[in-house]
Design an enzyme around this catalytic site. Structure first.
Site, PDB file in Angstrom:
ATOM      1  N   LYS A 115     -16.311   0.029  -2.191  1.00  9.17           N
ATOM      2  CA  LYS A 115     -16.164  -1.253  -1.495  1.00  9.17           C
ATOM      3  C   LYS A 115     -17.503  -1.974  -1.383  1.00  9.17           C
ATOM      4  O   LYS A 115     -17.560  -3.201  -1.478  1.00  9.17           O
ATOM      5  CB  LYS A 115     -15.578  -1.061  -0.102  1.00  9.17           C
ATOM      6  CG  LYS A 115     -14.284  -0.250  -0.029  1.00  9.17           C
ATOM      7  CD  LYS A 115     -13.202  -0.749  -0.919  1.00  9.17           C
ATOM      8  CE  LYS A 115     -12.551   0.402  -1.661  1.00  9.17           C
ATOM      9  NZ  LYS A 115     -11.784   0.054  -2.831  1.00  9.17           N
ATOM     10  N   HIS A 234       0.034   2.061   5.407  1.00  9.04           N
ATOM     11  CA  HIS A 234      -0.583   1.691   4.135  1.00  9.04           C
ATOM     12  C   HIS A 234       0.267   2.021   2.926  1.00  9.04           C
ATOM     13  O   HIS A 234      -0.203   1.962   1.798  1.00  9.04           O
ATOM     14  CB  HIS A 234      -1.986   2.290   4.007  1.00  9.04           C
ATOM     15  CG  HIS A 234      -2.860   1.943   5.177  1.00  9.04           C
ATOM     16  ND1 HIS A 234      -3.266   0.654   5.404  1.00  9.04           N
ATOM     17  CD2 HIS A 234      -3.327   2.673   6.200  1.00  9.04           C
ATOM     18  CE1 HIS A 234      -3.974   0.617   6.522  1.00  9.04           C
ATOM     19  NE2 HIS A 234      -4.020   1.838   7.031  1.00  9.04           N
ATOM     20  N   ARG A 291      -5.792  -1.282 -11.784  1.00  9.15           N
ATOM     21  CA  ARG A 291      -4.686  -0.650 -12.507  1.00  9.15           C
ATOM     22  C   ARG A 291      -3.486  -1.599 -12.519  1.00  9.15           C
ATOM     23  O   ARG A 291      -3.487  -2.633 -11.851  1.00  9.15           O
ATOM     24  CB  ARG A 291      -4.272   0.622 -11.761  1.00  9.15           C
ATOM     25  CG  ARG A 291      -3.838   0.312 -10.336  1.00  9.15           C
ATOM     26  CD  ARG A 291      -3.246   1.471  -9.597  1.00  9.15           C
ATOM     27  NE  ARG A 291      -2.695   1.066  -8.319  1.00  9.15           N
ATOM     28  CZ  ARG A 291      -3.363   0.933  -7.190  1.00  9.15           C
ATOM     29  NH1 ARG A 291      -4.667   1.179  -7.171  1.00  9.15           N
ATOM     30  NH2 ARG A 291      -2.769   0.552  -6.080  1.00  9.15           N
TER      31      ARG A 291
HETATM   32  C1  MV4 Z   1      -8.772  -5.024   7.195  1.00 15.36           C
HETATM   33  C2  MV4 Z   1      -7.855  -5.348   8.214  1.00 15.36           C
HETATM   34  C3  MV4 Z   1      -8.278  -6.169   9.214  1.00 15.36           C
HETATM   35  N1  MV4 Z   1      -9.537  -6.635   9.243  1.00 15.36           N
HETATM   36  N2  MV4 Z   1     -10.039  -5.530   7.251  1.00 15.36           N
HETATM   37  C4  MV4 Z   1      -6.053  -1.827   5.004  1.00 15.36           C
HETATM   38  C5  MV4 Z   1      -6.059  -1.365   3.607  1.00 15.36           C
HETATM   39  C6  MV4 Z   1      -7.331  -1.794   3.022  1.00 15.36           C
HETATM   40  N3  MV4 Z   1      -7.068  -2.334   1.734  1.00 15.36           N
HETATM   41  C7  MV4 Z   1      -7.892  -2.786   3.967  1.00 15.36           C
HETATM   42  N4  MV4 Z   1      -7.018  -2.848   5.092  1.00 15.36           N
HETATM   43  C8  MV4 Z   1      -7.227  -3.681   6.129  1.00 15.36           C
HETATM   44  N5  MV4 Z   1      -8.464  -4.223   6.184  1.00 15.36           N
HETATM   45  C9  MV4 Z   1     -10.388  -6.306   8.252  1.00 15.36           C
HETATM   46  N6  MV4 Z   1     -11.641  -6.771   8.312  1.00 15.36           N
HETATM   47  C10 MV4 Z   1      -6.583  -4.814   8.155  1.00 15.36           C
HETATM   48  C11 MV4 Z   1      -6.256  -3.962   7.111  1.00 15.36           C
HETATM   49  C12 MV4 Z   1      -4.921  -3.440   7.152  1.00 15.36           C
HETATM   50  C13 MV4 Z   1      -3.987  -3.711   6.171  1.00 15.36           C
HETATM   51  C14 MV4 Z   1      -4.287  -4.475   5.063  1.00 15.36           C
HETATM   52  C15 MV4 Z   1      -3.347  -4.728   4.104  1.00 15.36           C
HETATM   53  C16 MV4 Z   1      -2.058  -4.226   4.249  1.00 15.36           C
HETATM   54  C17 MV4 Z   1      -1.748  -3.466   5.320  1.00 15.36           C
HETATM   55  C18 MV4 Z   1      -2.687  -3.194   6.299  1.00 15.36           C
HETATM   56  C19 MV4 Z   1      -2.339  -2.410   7.392  1.00 15.36           C
HETATM   57  C20 MV4 Z   1      -3.267  -2.151   8.348  1.00 15.36           C
HETATM   58  C21 MV4 Z   1      -4.563  -2.641   8.221  1.00 15.36           C
END
Ligand code: MV4
Length: 480
Positions: A115, A234, A291
């Protein structure tokens, strides 16, 4: 490319081989002992046993797979999703052995797999990012300063994480030190890399992702968005395209941003750029998945392209012969992931014997399936049985088709997420399009589904009684 090996199993192996066959390319399946009779093995032109059931003795054995590929004169390897698909070393091993890895170069996989490296790569491209820092942090005092500047709540993320692994929300300054220490030790043991960073926590986002495709001549296209907010822990369960909240302008902006992300790492092939979208429709770049994704079919249906075909074409050096302005969204597509998991029992895997397994068919219904009646579901792999995909002129039509398709999908022997899909399709928040990543947490409890299933059972029983009574009234020839 005359022959492709698919380093995967289940529905995605069959999905990739279907397109290869359409293109006149021979297919090779690999399989583990427990998959001896699996559909993907019978579907392929040739199939080779590569090891025992556990993935680390079969589908994850890159060197063994390369050895098989070489002995059968394979030109390219398609990794599907999961397993070796985002393994930079495997992509490199293919290159070293003169086999085309149908995916990006190992360098792009590596950059986007971290990341922090990803943030660094896109820095020069003017991509909207969540307020936060873009370097690993270990000093608690510095972390407190930054957190106070950004404002609580904040989120601690592991650089090597992704898909939600290694994330911690911190609401108050007093919890920061302990949460940071935990995050670092978790990341160290889970990924062998303890680097963590801090971002402002976006509390109720939608998860919107953009499909991109890049060729080796500098062309990058985007194929619009997928809305993937309906997920639990997730794990996505329902996906759709297009999103009901994007305006054409916002779609263009996000598409352009996604193309820039792809350019920042010299991308090749199919990729997905993930964004968070907040309540005010601000979008922020999250990460790039290097992917073909599980949910790619909804994009294929609304854009009319075969993404696997494009992957193969760009992998063999062809130019993308489509222009961005020629791409249009047509209709609406929904996907339900049909898992052998019990929605009444905390979605625990419900592996067992598929005593009945009948798929729905009809116009606007596509099932990307990896199983058949009479099979046992192995405990060793992801328990996804299929993807049920519907396509209509409008969102309403796609939802209606999904409800029909769910009721015509007959599974006995294991519990599945089909009733959960029905629950989602009938929920007001989903129907209105007004939901975020907290949908499951906010609106789903097993009791709701139970009530739902019991009322369905009552209706079925009433119909049966009515038929029985009607039947009784019919004149019968008496037995003598
Ligand atoms: C976040 C967020 C809120 N704020 N970043 C979860 C998976 C990863 N790809 C990043 N994710 C998140 N990052 C910030 N700054 C909330 C999530 C997140 C989320 C994102 C996409 C789909 C589902 C999720 C479920 C919980 C938290």
């Amino acid at each position: 490319m005359k022959k492709i090996l698919v380093a995967n199993r289940g529905e995605i192996a069959i999905r990739v081989m279907t397109t290869a066959r359409k293109m006149g390319i021979k297919t090779v399946a690999v399989y583990s002992t427990i998959d001896r009779n699996a559909p993907h093995v019978r579907f392929a032109d040739e199939a080779i046993l590569i090891g025992e059931a556990p993935s680390n003795q079969s589908y994850l054995k890159g060197d063994k797979i390369i050895e098989v590929a070489k002995s059968l004169n394979v030109d390219g390897i398609h990794p599907g999703y999961g397993f070796l698909s985002e393994n930079a070393d495997f992509a490199e091993l293919c290159e070293q052995n003169d086999i085309i890895f149908i995916g990006p170069k190992s360098k792009a996989i590596k950059v986007m797999g971290s990341k922090l490296a990803a943030k660094e790569a896109v820095k020069a491209y003017d991509i909207p990012m969540v307020p936060g820092i873009d370097e690993a942090i270990t000093d608690v005092k510095k972390a407190k300063d930054i957190a106070n500047k950004i404002g609580f709540p904040i989120l601690i993320k592991a650089s090597a994480g992704g898909g939600g692994k290694g994330m911690r929300v911190v609401e108050k300054e007093k919890d920061l030190e302990s949460q940071m220490n935990r995050a670092i030790s978790e990341a160290t043991s889970a990924f062998g890399d303890g680097s963590v960073f801090i971002e402002k926590y976006v509390s109720s986002p939608r998860h919107i992702e953009i499909q991109v495709m890049a060729d080796s001549h500098g062309n990058v296209l985007h194929f619009f968005e997928r809305e993937c907010s309906i997920q639990r822990r997730h794990q996505k369960v329902v996906e759709e395209a297009p999103s009901s909240v994007l305006t054409p302008e916002l779609r263009n902006q996000m598409g352009e941003a996604a193309i820039k992300v792809a350019k920042s790492c010299d991308y090749l092939g199919a990729g997905t750029v993930e964004f968070l979208l907040d309540e005010n429709l601000n979008f922020y770049f999250l990460e790039m998945n290097t992917r073909l994704q599980v949910e790619h079919p909804v994009t294929e249906l609304i854009s009319g392209v075969d993404l696997v075909e494009l992957q193969i074409r760009v992998a063999r050096g062809e130019k993308l012969n489509i222009k961005q302005e020629d791409l249009k969204i047509n209709g609406h597509a929904l996907e339900l992931r049909v898992y052998a998991e019990d929605p009444l029992n905390d979605f625990l895997p419900s592996v067992g014997h598929l005593s009945v397994y009948k798929l729905p068919v009809g116009k606007g219904i596509r099932v990307d399936n990896g199983y058949e009646e009479g099979m046992d579901i192995p405990i060793y792999y992801d328990p996804m049985l299929s993807k049920l995909i519907t396509y209509g002129n409008t969102r309403e039509e796609a939802i209606m088709l999904m409800k029909q398709a769910i009721s015509n999908y007959k599974v006995e022997g294991v519990a599945t997420t089909l009733p959960f899909g029905k629950y989602v399709c009938e929920h007001d928040a989903f129907i209105s399009g007004n939901f975020d990543t907290h949908f499951v947490k906010n609106y789903y409890a097993p009791e709701n589904l139970k009530a739902d299933m019991e009322s369905d059972a009552k209706v079925a029983a009433l119909i049966a009684v009515k038929h029985y009574l009607k039947d009784q009234k019919l004149l019968r020839v008496p037995k003598i």
